[in-house]
Design an enzyme around this catalytic site. Structure first.
Site, PDB file in Angstrom:
ATOM      1  CE  LYS A 129      13.870 -28.229  31.876  1.00 41.83           C
ATOM      2  NZ  LYS A 129      14.063 -27.996  33.330  1.00 41.83           N
ATOM      3  N   GLY A 130      11.985 -30.052  27.295  1.00 39.74           N
ATOM      4  CA  GLY A 130      12.497 -31.342  26.860  1.00 39.74           C
ATOM      5  C   GLY A 130      13.516 -31.960  27.788  1.00 39.74           C
TER       6      GLY A 130
END
Lengths: 248, 542, 338
Positions: A129-130
């Site tokens: 997802k970062g």
């Protein structure tokens, strides 16, 4: 580099030095406390100091808000700021860069070490997802990333890095009370040296109170603070690998 | 429109060749990243480039030590362009930067001397004269950098004066300390402090009473005293301080002057950098040629590509790692605009296509080509058809291929090279083969050269199309091999004859034989044979 | 101090390593620089990490600057050259960088103060020492925060340990920490180790050695987390473990627990800088009859003591020196500022 660039605090005109301070003194509020506060302000370099606000805070203590003009200035041209190289590439550029200059997938192992249980930072950099809309390192086709989570002993991190043939190691430290993170961070560097692999990896530290300067002082290749994005870390790692010829 | 897109470059192995081309200096690396492609119209230029590379190879053969010496210095070069830029902006350079320039000049001078006898080096690449700047930076240190006494008029005198005063001050302090040490029987430590234990009451009182001392620090057990500077000492300190300011100012002036010299020499320095880059890249090309083998390509006015015994350096490298070698490839394109290759699976058709593309690309990048002979005319572009690797982007094999073809086909009249590897294989064979015939027919009407590999029937036999086929496995070989039992892909490769021979217009039918060889279920094979209405292959064996 | 100098002149490279920041390393280095120059030696100097800057990055205590005598040669980052009052002639550039820039070799033309920031990685430190020895008789390495690695025998010939009240206000604690660190550095040389085993260790690999001297390399990539499979390779016959990397708490715990069935277990590490086990774990090993030795013992020249702790408070210097010396017989313990 040699031209002076002095700056002072800014209130509503350039170089007026106007600042607002607040502090508590261990004295009951009253004329004595007021005088003490003004005296302190003068010692701090404030001219035309005024007590804007004084109020008692429990027995024997008083709180102040002080305005004044700070006469000190800072010469920007004499400041040395060490920052990790900021030439960032984007997701595609980084992958292409790895493909062209390294020619194989790179391995990154990450963890929150010691007793630290806060994985928010490391998750932001590693997980799919970062962070801030940017993919984490797991998402990069040319990066194999392993997030070991929290409370990982240094020895376990080193062992995993050896077994995964890590090209880069990311350490996150959030808890910094009483500088508890310092010996832990240093121990990791020393362990990597003892295992004879320090020079084979890119070593990065991150956390809300980690600065590049501090990290470097402790023996890391770079330090990243709050707001760092995955591609800033990835850009640094790949460039460092190529510069140090670690890819082969 | 590019000469070649990234995907095609990757497929024909050009990316790998570029990786193997390794300049030694930052200037060479910069030039490599901007390496030009020689397109139609640049015939003279590309011939000149090949000649230069050839010249370096000859020089290396004659005097390898001389070339090694040049390479060693190229490796030591650092990028000073940023420093030159800084100087030209009027900023003052720091000592490390001036040192870097001085070092650059040293290396450049050495290189100029080493390259003086090199007859392969054209005049335009000879390094410019930088002796003026070299002299300016010489004073103060032999091979290093220091702002020496001779760099400015008063500098020597001021420094001498300061040293004298410092010595005097040190002497005064020493005398004072010695006096006190004699008086008290104690010595000062390395930081110039005298420590006394508080239990020694008498001594402590005596020491505390001395006017030349002042209390500097204390704990509950110890007191530390420092020398109180006398008026004369203070005056000396102040004088030394003023001299320091003057000396620093003078040194800064020297830096300013030297920085201006660097700025003035700027254009020459940058020219030197460019030429060093060119020389570096030439040597790198020569090294690569030495590794891969080489011949001097020839240009012709004919629209053709004639390759004799080409050894593919990228595939060759790969095979060598497995202990195998590459069978040299010879072929000619151009008798007709379109040439079709057919052959057994794993018969090296892709390798042929890639090799042709690589040979042309290398030559047009100014590299020498690893073949016995190579004759061709310059191409405006090279296109290698997509093989459906981009499943990521959500397109099928067929879709991706068609999309790319749509972009490249319209350029057929621009003297390019089309390398089509089993076009349209990703869709049904009826429409596929019709599409391929149509594409080839259309391309034949342009002035580009096309080489296509296919299994589809009715393509190789088209009128106006040259048909080549991979010799492959002779019937005899196949019998021997099958008699021995199923083998692996490696055994197959060992038996294959990859050379190209004129074809008959028909597609060979070796697929089932090869499947048998590779160990596919015999029952399946028998069924397939029945489908085809042929005798079961098993009977062929006996 | 004089005795320390007498010992120091016999070596070509000496690391001054601190147990913590503000242990008086710089003062010790300055004393050595001064003392050795006065004896006519040209001294080389570098540091691992950044040092000599005006106030500590971490503890904000004022740091004494490094004072360079005329003729000394230093390896420091280009970015540091403008700082300080010494005048330096740049001799050459090493192909090593640290974040402050490229590291250069420079000679002191005018004595004064300077900021020395050298290579960070041990390998680069070795290269810097070699380069410095081309221009000097003896090289000092000023080790930054806990960079014990610089004192490894492969890097420097001898080491000086710097300790001080900054570790604790409690004299006992300072003594205990110091003595533990010194003992680690003073590990005795292994008697059983064969040349083959030594070779394996020198390559950074781990293995086991049997009573008759046969050496077998271990297949694990590392022993650092105390992998249980290690025990399959140790028994009464194969009772000498060669550890190519770090001896950590995890590994020590595993060995202490298994010591029962491996009488006479000896653990050989490359040198004292590879020990990461803490005091408790160490004592546990000793209690279980495990002996720990080194392939290459470190030459501990001496221990320097800084009685000044945080916020300027002090422990009595003489008492501290005496207490440590008593626990380390044969080791020279000094307070450079006595």
């Amino acid at each position: 580099m040699t031209e002076t660039k002095r700056i002072k605090a800014y209130g509503d005109a350039l170089d007026d030095g106007a600042v607002q301070l607040s502090f508590t003194l261990p004295v009951d509020a009253g004329p004595l406390a007021r005088a003490a506060a003004l005296n302190l302000a003068v010692q701090m370099g404030l001219e035309h100091a005024e007590i804007a606000y004084m109020t008692p805070v429990s027995q024997g203590f008083s709180f102040f808000v002080v305005y004044g003009r700070c006469r000190h200035s800072v010469d920007l041209s004499r400041l040395q700021v060490a920052e990790a190289g900021l030439e960032e590439m984007d997701f595609f550029e980084i992958n292409d860069y790895i493909k062209e200059h390294i020619g194989r997938k790179i391995n990154v192992v990450a963890a929150c070490t010691g007793t630290d249980a806060h994985t928010v930072g490391i998750d932001a950099i590693i997980n799919m997802k970062g962070y801030k809309g940017e993919y984490g390192l797991e998402r990069y086709p040319w990066i194999n990333a392993w997030n070991m989570g929290s409370q990982v002993p240094n020895a376990a991190l080193v062992a995993e890095a050896v077994r995964r043939k890590a090209d880069a190691i990311l350490v996150s430290q959030v808890v910094t009370q009483r500088d508890i993170h310092i010996p832990n961070l240093t121990e990791l560097v020393e362990m990597l040296e003892a295992e004879g692999i320090r020079h084979k990896v890119v070593l990065v530290a991150g956390g809300p109170r980690i600065s590049h300067q501090l990290a470097v002082e402790l023996g890391y290749d770079a330090g990243f603070g709050p707001g760092t994005t995955p591609r800033q870390v990835a850009s640094f790692i790949v460039r460092e690998m190529v510069q140090r010829k670690l890819g082969n | 429109m590019n000469f070649i897109d990234d995907a095609s470059a990757e497929r024909i192995g050009l990316t790998r060749i570029r990786q193997r081309l390794q300049p030694l200096s930052p200037y060479g690396r910069l030039l490599k990243s901007r390496m030009p492609v020689f397109l139609p119209g640049c015939e003279e230029l590309v011939r000149a480039e090949w000649a230069l590379v050839h010249g370096v190879l000859a020089a290396r053969a004659l005097e390898p030590a001389a070339v090694d010496a040049v390479e060693m210095r190229l490796r030591s070069l650092k990028d000073i362009r940023g420093i030159v830029r800084k100087a030209r902006e009027g900023l003052v350079l720091e000592d490390v930067e001036l040192f870097a320039v001085k070092r650059f000049l040293q290396l450049t001078e050495q290189l100029a001397q080493l390259l003086a006898p090199a007859d392969w080096l054209p005049r335009r690449l000879q390094l410019p004269d930088l002796s003026r700047l070299r002299e300016a930076l010489a004073a103060g240190s032999n091979s290093g950098f220091y702002i020496g006494d001779s760099c400015a008029a008063n500098l020597a005198a001021l420094r001498r004066e300061q040293r004298r005063l410092k010595d005097r001050l040190a002497e005064m302090r020493k005398r004072s300390r010695q006096e006190i040490e004699a008086l008290t029987g104690r010595t000062f430590n390395h930081q110039g402090r005298l420590r006394v234990n508080k239990l020694e009451g008498e001594l402590l009182a005596k020491v505390a009473g001395l006017p030349q001392l002042v209390l500097a620090a204390e704990t509950f057990s110890e007191a530390e005293f420092a020398l109180k500077p006398s008026a004369e000492m203070l005056a000396l300190e102040e004088h030394i301080g003023r001299l320091e300011t003057d000396i620093s100012a003078l040194e800064q002036q020297v830096r300013q002057k030297l920085s201006r010299e660097v700025a003035v020499a700027g254009p020459r320095l940058l020219a030197a950098c460019r030429r060093l880059g060119r020389i570096d890249l030439l040597l790198a090309k020569a090294r690569l040629a030495g590794e891969t083998g080489w011949c001097l390509p020839r240009l012709t006015g004919d629209n053709c590509i004639r390759l004799a015994e080409f050894t593919n350096p990228v595939i060759g490298e790969h095979l060598a790692a497995q202990g195998l070698s590459f069978q040299p490839l010879s072929l000619e394109l151009g008798r007709t605009p379109v040439t079709v290759i057919t052959g057994a699976n794993m018969g090296g058709k892709s390798v042929t296509l890639k090799s042709v593309g690589l040979a042309v690309a290398m030559a047009q990048l100014g590299l020498l080509v690893p073949a016995r002979e190579f004759e061709f005319s310059l191409r405006a572009f090279i296109y290698y058809s997509l093989q459906g690797e981009d499943a990521d982007r959500g397109l099928s094999t067929f879709g991706a291929e068609i999309q790319a073809l749509a972009a490249w086909l319209p350029h057929k009249n621009r003297h390019g090279l089309y390398l089509l590897d089993e076009p349209a294989r990703g869709t049904n064979p009826w429409e596929g083969s019709a599409l391929v015939r149509a594409i080839l027919h259309w391309l034949a009407g342009g002035n580009s050269l096309t080489l296509a590999a296919t299994h589809f029937p009715g393509v190789a036999g088209m009128p106006g199309v040259t048909h080549l086929q991979v010799a492959g496995l002779s019937a005899a070989d196949l019998q021997t091999v099958l008699a021995r039992g199923a083998g692996g892909t490696e055994a197959l490769r060992n038996l294959m004859d990859y050379s190209l021979v004129p074809g008959t217009g028909a597609v060979p039918r070796d697929a089932l034989k090869i499947a048998a060889f590779l160990g596919l279920e015999p029952e399946v094979l028998a069924l397939a044979e029945k489908e085809l209405g042929r005798k079961p292959w098993k009977e062929l064996r006996e | 101090m004089k005795e320390l100098l007498d010992r120091a002149v016999q070596y070509k490279s000496i690391a001054v390593v601190g147990l913590a920041k503000n242990t008086g390393k710089t003062v010790t280095v300055n004393c050595l620089l001064d003392g050795l120059s006065n004896r006519g030696l040209t001294v080389g100097l570098t540091s691992t990490g950044r040092d000599g800057e005006k106030a500590d990055v971490l503890t904000d205590l004022p740091k004494p600057p490094v004072v360079l005598p005329r003729g000394a040669v230093v390896a420091t980052a280009g970015g540091c050259l403008g700082q300080g009052t010494a005048r330096l002639e740049i001799l050459a550039s090493l192909d090593i960088s640290n974040p402050l820039g490229e590291i250069v070799l420079a000679r002191v033309r005018e004595p004064g103060t300077a900021e020395i920031s050298g290579p960070e990685r041990t390998r680069d430190v070795q290269a810097a020492i070699d380069a410095l020895l081309d221009w000097s008789d003896l090289v000092l390495i000023d080790g930054a925060l806990d960079r014990i690695a610089a004192s490894a025998p492969a890097v420097t010939e001898a080491a000086i340990l710097a300790t001080g009240a900054v570790l604790s206000y409690d004299l006992e604690r300072v003594v205990e920490s110091t003595v533990f660190s010194a003992r680690k550095l003073l590990l005795p040389a292994s008697v059983r180790l064969t040349p083959q085993g030594a070779g394996l260790l020198a390559a950074g690999r781990s293995g086991v050695q049997s009573r008759d001297g046969t050496v077998k390399p271990l297949p694990m990539a590392t022993l650092i987390d105390g992998p249980v499979e290690l025990l399959d390779y140790l028994d009464a016959q194969w009772s000498c473990l060669l550890v190519g990397g770090a001896l950590t708490n995890e590994l020590a715990r595993l060995l202490a627990a298994a010591a029962q069935r491996i009488p006479g277990l000896e653990v050989v590490v490359r040198d004292g800088t590879r020990i990461f086990a803490d005091i408790r774990q160490w004592q546990e090993l000793e209690r279980n009859g495990v002996s720990v030795t080194a392939a290459a013992p470190i030459n501990l020249l001496g221990v320097s003591v800084n009685p000044v702790g945080k916020h300027g408070r002090r422990i009595p210097g003489a008492a501290l020196v005496e207490a440590i010396a008593k626990m380390l017989p044969g080791v020279l313990v000094v307070d450079p500022l006595a």
